[in-house]
Design an enzyme around this catalytic site. Sequence first.
Site, PDB file in Angstrom:
ATOM      1  CG  PHE A   1     -12.715  14.808 -24.708  1.00  0.00           C
ATOM      2  CD1 PHE A   1     -12.891  13.440 -24.673  1.00  0.00           C
ATOM      3  CD2 PHE A   1     -12.075  15.367 -25.808  1.00  0.00           C
ATOM      4  CE1 PHE A   1     -12.441  12.636 -25.724  1.00  0.00           C
ATOM      5  CE2 PHE A   1     -11.621  14.565 -26.856  1.00  0.00           C
ATOM      6  CZ  PHE A   1     -11.810  13.203 -26.808  1.00  0.00           C
ATOM      7  CB  THR A   2      -7.928  13.840 -23.934  1.00  0.00           C
ATOM      8  OG1 THR A   2      -8.635  13.719 -25.174  1.00  0.00           O
ATOM      9  CG2 THR A   2      -7.985  12.523 -23.181  1.00  0.00           C
TER      10      THR A   2
ATOM     11  CG  ASP B   1     -17.860  18.478 -26.300  1.00  0.00           C
ATOM     12  OD1 ASP B   1     -18.429  18.105 -27.342  1.00  0.00           O
ATOM     13  OD2 ASP B   1     -16.682  18.182 -26.023  1.00  0.00           O
TER      14      ASP B   1
ATOM     15  NE  ARG C   1      -9.194   7.872 -24.335  1.00  0.00           N
ATOM     16  CZ  ARG C   1      -8.921   8.917 -25.116  1.00  0.00           C
ATOM     17  NH1 ARG C   1      -9.861   9.531 -25.770  1.00  0.00           N
ATOM     18  NH2 ARG C   1      -7.702   9.362 -25.237  1.00  0.00           N
TER      19      ARG C   1
ATOM     20  CE1 TYR D   1      -9.572  31.307 -48.502  1.00  0.00           C
ATOM     21  CE2 TYR D   1     -11.043  33.122 -47.936  1.00  0.00           C
ATOM     22  CZ  TYR D   1      -9.897  32.386 -47.691  1.00  0.00           C
ATOM     23  OH  TYR D   1      -9.075  32.716 -46.647  1.00  0.00           O
TER      24      TYR D   1
ATOM     25  CG  PHE E   1      -3.716   9.738 -25.450  1.00  0.00           C
ATOM     26  CD1 PHE E   1      -3.811  10.863 -24.664  1.00  0.00           C
ATOM     27  CD2 PHE E   1      -4.505   9.657 -26.586  1.00  0.00           C
ATOM     28  CE1 PHE E   1      -4.687  11.897 -25.004  1.00  0.00           C
ATOM     29  CE2 PHE E   1      -5.390  10.666 -26.930  1.00  0.00           C
ATOM     30  CZ  PHE E   1      -5.469  11.799 -26.135  1.00  0.00           C
TER      31      PHE E   1
ATOM     32  CE  LYS F   1     -15.666  11.831 -30.796  1.00  0.00           C
ATOM     33  NZ  LYS F   1     -15.761  10.394 -30.526  1.00  0.00           N
TER      34      LYS F   1
HETATM   35  C1  PLP Z   1     -16.631  14.851 -26.253  1.00  0.00           C
HETATM   36  C2  PLP Z   1     -15.608  15.235 -27.274  1.00  0.00           C
HETATM   37  N1  PLP Z   1     -15.266  16.521 -27.405  1.00  0.00           N
HETATM   38  C3  PLP Z   1     -14.350  16.909 -28.310  1.00  0.00           C
HETATM   39  C4  PLP Z   1     -13.720  16.019 -29.126  1.00  0.00           C
HETATM   40  C5  PLP Z   1     -12.664  16.480 -30.086  1.00  0.00           C
HETATM   41  O1  PLP Z   1     -13.133  16.390 -31.381  1.00  0.00           O
HETATM   42  P1  PLP Z   1     -12.142  16.186 -32.648  1.00  0.00           P
HETATM   43  O2  PLP Z   1     -11.620  14.786 -32.562  1.00  0.00           O
HETATM   44  O3  PLP Z   1     -13.004  16.412 -33.834  1.00  0.00           O
HETATM   45  O4  PLP Z   1     -11.064  17.199 -32.515  1.00  0.00           O
HETATM   46  C6  PLP Z   1     -14.055  14.671 -29.031  1.00  0.00           C
HETATM   47  C7  PLP Z   1     -13.376  13.686 -29.877  1.00  0.00           C
HETATM   48  O5  PLP Z   1     -13.360  12.516 -29.652  1.00  0.00           O
HETATM   49  C8  PLP Z   1     -15.027  14.268 -28.071  1.00  0.00           C
HETATM   50  O6  PLP Z   1     -15.375  12.998 -27.914  1.00  0.00           O
END
Ligand code: PLP
Length: 482
Positions: free
Chosen positions: A132-133, A223, A389, A80, A455, A266
């Site tokens: 990003f979303t 990011d 998208r 832990y 979505f 990723k």
């Molecule tokens: C550019 C980017 N930032 C953040 C994220 C969010 O990551 P996670 O899916 O691990 O929450 C993603 C996920 O697709 C992404 O493509």
Amino acid sequence: MNKIKFFNGAEIPVEMHRAKVIQKLTLLPIEERKKYLKQAGNNQFLLKNEAIFLDMLTDSGMNARSDKQVSAAMTADDAYAGSRTYFELEEKIKEIFGFDFFLPVHQGRACEHLLAKGFVKEGDVVPTNYHFTTTRAHINLCGGKVEELVFDSAIVCDNDDPFKGNFDIEKLQRLIDEVGSDRISFLRIETGTNLIGGQPISLGNIKRVSEICRRNSIITVMDASLLQDNLYFIKVREEECKDKSIREITKEIASLIDIMYFSARKLGFGIGGGICFKTADLREKLKAMLTLHEGFLTYGGMSIREIASITQGLEETMDFDMISQGPRFIKYMVDELDKRNIPVVKPAGGLGCHIDARKFLAHIPDENYSAASLTAAIYLASGIRTMERGTASEERNPDGSEHFAAMELVRCAIPRRVFTMSQIDYAIDRIHWLYENKNIIGGLKFTQEPEILRFFTGEMAPLSNWQDKLVAKFKEDFGDSL
Ligand SMILES: Cc1ncc(COP(=O)(O)O)c(C=O)c1O
């Protein structure tokens, strides 16, 4: 990059790895696929995996692992608190990026959650090359607003700009002059800009942006979730970087920013994420929240096995052969679709092959969600799951009207080291068939529409019986073929 040339001149990306473990796939008959699609409310996220032949929804957590990653997970030090495996990750981050301070989290959006809570105040602005979303949703929930600063040409699907993820420096300077640096929580740089087709940002542009931010005392946040594809593009497309190693390019990028976060789903080929900080005071701002929302400082919501895999995965990200496979497969798919006059985002980016649904289905207006309709049609025709998208991935305006996306894209993600060339050829073939039959495809409407990130869990239905007609045409053309 491997320099294997074919006698016939063909440019085929030969894999520099071999499969050691495989998973059996099933391709259901089209009638079955239609039932599953209806059950999922035409939402690819709600499809059951048992109904999917090739999963091109995302690369998140879907990249194949290396033998070394799997074995590292087996010898991880479970605890832990104070695990040796965690400290190995910290060391790897120091070695590769040069960041001395780190917080582990369970995935990318957890980084966004903590960064938004720690830095964004009501009325703040967050300049970015492109949103990003989940990033935008977290910033908005804290009362902030995202301002996108890519060049106008970045959202034109088909041009030859090698770095569509670049900031328009004039737009950035104008924004800083207008709002003042006090109201800017931080500037966010996304590498491998996801929503405009996995398009890269150049090292030269990162340098200029970083210089402006330093002059104006603005914190820079990167990011780096899609950094590995971006590293590939910097090396092959940016003249000044051709002779630099991936390690050198990575160090240089990291030296230009204050905070870097990543989804290890990723970057690092694992399941988790983390935030790296240049200084201890920046880390201090988020440290207490980590133990509240994620987990203790030495695991942050991840399993220790994942942490071991990520450490090894980050090391492999420095290997040009390893990171070339994704972008080269994507380029192959983009080029082959382009040869068939199918509208795709060009130049080929990272993450996946992106189809321009607004052009592919020019007869479907944005309010009937052309990109979402195309994902449904692709699934029916092939059993392949792709991701919408476009407008369905946007949120409505405060007055309830639809907010039309700048681009209506269908992303055919190509998780790294997962698919074979014949599988990619199958995808090309079925998309080609759909293009020849595009007039059969109709629109969709929401039947259940969540307010935030609709979505993911929203449900849709076809506006007419176009899906029955598509099934009938498929049977006519393909007979008993799956
Ligand atoms: C550019 C980017 N930032 C953040 C994220 C969010 O990551 P996670 O899916 O691990 O929450 C993603 C996920 O697709 C992404 O493509």
